[in-house]
Design a protein around this motif. Structure first.
Motif, short mmCIF file in Angstrom:
data_model
loop_
_atom_site.label_atom_id
_atom_site.label_comp_id
_atom_site.label_asym_id
_atom_site.label_seq_id
_atom_site.Cartn_x
_atom_site.Cartn_y
_atom_site.Cartn_z
N VAL A 43 0.84 -1.21 0.00
CA VAL A 43 0.00 0.00 0.00
C VAL A 43 0.87 1.25 0.00
O VAL A 43 0.63 2.19 -0.76
N ALA A 44 1.90 1.26 0.84
CA ALA A 44 2.76 2.44 0.92
C ALA A 44 3.55 2.64 -0.38
O ALA A 44 3.67 3.77 -0.87
N GLY A 45 4.07 1.55 -0.94
CA GLY A 45 4.83 1.67 -2.19
C GLY A 45 3.98 2.13 -3.35
O GLY A 45 4.38 3.01 -4.12
N ALA A 46 2.81 1.55 -3.48
CA ALA A 46 1.91 1.95 -4.56
C ALA A 46 1.40 3.37 -4.34
O ALA A 46 1.20 4.12 -5.31
N GLY A 47 1.20 3.76 -3.08
CA GLY A 47 0.78 5.14 -2.79
C GLY A 47 1.86 6.15 -3.16
O GLY A 47 1.57 7.22 -3.70
N PHE A 48 3.12 5.79 -2.89
CA PHE A 48 4.23 6.67 -3.27
C PHE A 48 4.33 6.78 -4.80
O PHE A 48 4.53 7.87 -5.34
N TYR A 49 4.18 5.65 -5.47
CA TYR A 49 4.22 5.66 -6.94
C TYR A 49 3.06 6.47 -7.52
O TYR A 49 3.24 7.21 -8.49
#
Length: 124
Positions: A43-49
Motif C-alpha cells: 500500500v505504501a509503495g503503490a501510494g508513493f508511486y
C-alpha cells in the motif's frame, strides 16, 4: 505520445487492482494468507508511486492529477503509519488495527484504478 513510464504505470495499476479484486471475488484465496505487514508495504509503495504519477499529471495542467494526489496522500498515510509503528515510531494508534483484509483489498482496487487512469492522464 505515450512513453514507457505511462505503460509501466498502467501495468502496475492493473496488478495492484487485481491483487485487490481477486480475493474479493473468491479467486486466488492464497492472497488472503499474505501477512498484513506485506500488505502495508505494498500500500505504501503503490501510494508513493501514485503520488509521483499525480505530480506529473498536475504539472501537465490536468485536473485529474489533484484527485490522484489526494488519493495518493490518503493511501500513503494508511500505508506509512503502520510501517512507522513497526519501527517503533509513533503512538499506538499508528497501527491501524481496524483495517482488515477486505479494507486492504478495497484500497488496492482504488490505487489500481487511479494508477491505470494515470496511464493516460499523464499525457493529457
Amino acid at each position: 505520445m505515450m512513453q514507457m513510464r505511462d505503460w509501466i504505470s498502467g501495468l502496475v495499476g492493473a496488478l495492484v487492482f487485481l491483487l485487490g479484486l481477486m480475493p474479493l471475488m473468491g479467486k486466488f484465496e492464497f492472497l488472503n494468507n499474505l501477512p498484513v505487514s506485506l500488505l502495508t508495504w505494498i500500500v505504501a509503495g503503490a501510494g508513493f508511486y501514485l503520488a509521483i504519477n499525480s505530480i506529473i499529471e498536475i504539472t501537465n495542467s490536468n485536473v485529474i492529477g489533484w484527485w490522484s494526489f489526494g488519493v495518493a496522500i490518503a493511501v500513503l498515510i494508511i500505508g506509512l503509519f503502520p510501517l512507522l509503528h513497526s519501527f517503533g515510531i509513533g503512538s499506538a494508534w499508528f497501527q491501524f488495527n481496524w483495517l482488515n483484509r477486505a479494507a486492504y483489498n478495497i484500497i488496492f482496487i482504488i490505487e489500481g484504478v487511479f494508477l491505470m487512469i494515470a496511464t493516460f492522464a499523464m499525457e493529457l
